[in-house]
Design a protein around this motif. Sequence first.
Motif, PDB file in Angstrom:
ATOM      1  N   GLY A 155      -7.446  -8.978  39.837  1.00  0.00           N
ATOM      2  CA  GLY A 155      -6.233  -9.191  39.065  1.00  0.00           C
ATOM      3  C   GLY A 155      -5.101  -8.403  39.712  1.00  0.00           C
ATOM      4  O   GLY A 155      -4.347  -7.706  39.037  1.00  0.00           O
ATOM      5  N   GLY A 157      -2.289  -9.050  40.861  1.00  0.00           N
ATOM      6  CA  GLY A 157      -0.898  -9.293  40.486  1.00  0.00           C
ATOM      7  C   GLY A 157       0.015  -9.270  41.689  1.00  0.00           C
ATOM      8  O   GLY A 157      -0.192  -9.974  42.675  1.00  0.00           O
ATOM      9  N   ASP A 176      -6.568 -12.500  42.808  1.00  0.00           N
ATOM     10  CA  ASP A 176      -5.846 -12.912  41.606  1.00  0.00           C
ATOM     11  C   ASP A 176      -5.986 -14.414  41.442  1.00  0.00           C
ATOM     12  O   ASP A 176      -6.107 -15.155  42.432  1.00  0.00           O
ATOM     13  CB  ASP A 176      -4.359 -12.541  41.687  1.00  0.00           C
ATOM     14  CG  ASP A 176      -3.727 -12.399  40.314  1.00  0.00           C
ATOM     15  OD1 ASP A 176      -3.513 -11.259  39.867  1.00  0.00           O
ATOM     16  OD2 ASP A 176      -3.461 -13.439  39.670  1.00  0.00           O
ATOM     17  N   VAL A 219      -5.985  -5.915  33.248  1.00  0.00           N
ATOM     18  CA  VAL A 219      -6.551  -7.254  33.440  1.00  0.00           C
ATOM     19  C   VAL A 219      -7.415  -7.664  32.250  1.00  0.00           C
ATOM     20  O   VAL A 219      -7.358  -8.803  31.784  1.00  0.00           O
ATOM     21  CB  VAL A 219      -7.385  -7.302  34.745  1.00  0.00           C
ATOM     22  CG1 VAL A 219      -8.149  -8.616  34.855  1.00  0.00           C
ATOM     23  CG2 VAL A 219      -6.497  -7.094  35.956  1.00  0.00           C
TER      24      VAL A 219
END
Length: 312
Positions: A155, A157, A176, A219
């Motif tokens: 995750g 980002g 991700d 997350v």
Amino acid sequence: MPLIDIFRALADPSRLRIVQLLREMELSVGEIAQVLGQSQPRVSRHIKVLVDAGLALRRREGSSIFLTPAPSAFAVPLFNLLDAAAGHDGDHWTRADLVRLAAVRAERAAAAERWFAAHAVEWDAIRSLHVPEAEVEAAMAEMLGGVLGRLVDIGTGTGRILELLGPAASQAIGIDRSPEMLRIARVKLDGQPYELRQGDINALQLAEGSADTITLHQVLHFLPAPASAIGECARLLGEGGQLLIVDFAPHEREELRLDHAHARLGFSDQQVAGWLGAAGLQLAETRSLKGRELTIKLWRATRRAAVKVKAA
């Protein structure tokens, strides 16, 4: 719990279907009603019977009620019995329910992805509304120590955690699900020796034992099945590896679910420790960072190295 109450609760086909669904993932009352094609009041009555019989647990989160199978000594042999009775592929009800359950999963994921797509550019700014990001990052670096080995940031980002921790790693991969997020991360990390991949946290395309350090930074509250994600992280960790989860403590800010696609309103130490233990990990350290409105929690878990026995 009298055995007759347990079997009486399971004698109704709808309740049997609910138990099977809860074994797949934690569900809200509304989601169960959606899968079964029944009204919420009717589903609520079934749930009460299952809870009274010790087969399910209710957990309130804001205005929503979530259901899980109740942990008990008879659960595993009972579930084995249900599986044996249903056969390898299950009965037609089970197969149909799993198809509709997949639609529930897809809608949860789609809601999160829609939000990510709309907010990818401002994601870093949104996170900073809680505890100052510099404070969180300092705590993360301190808890993980100076040598991270093979780092996987799930995750990822916009790639901020890779930017922060990557220099202490021998190899760093950011994963991700959102292509918009990865597009921004690739711009931010241009020229850095970090790998970025699109992937699903529940089925990561990485080998077992291929990570020494895994981070899950803000997350878990987006995920419909946190326990499954933690199990996948445990699969990736090698002996002596560590997992750092950063997320919210339990809260009642329902607007985060409605406006920001949060599937869960924070986590307790007990919840996280239970999921870690079930995945074969040991909770080693926790920290709390109090913000203006929300508290950030950090949980660090480890996988013990296997004990080697010398030959006689």
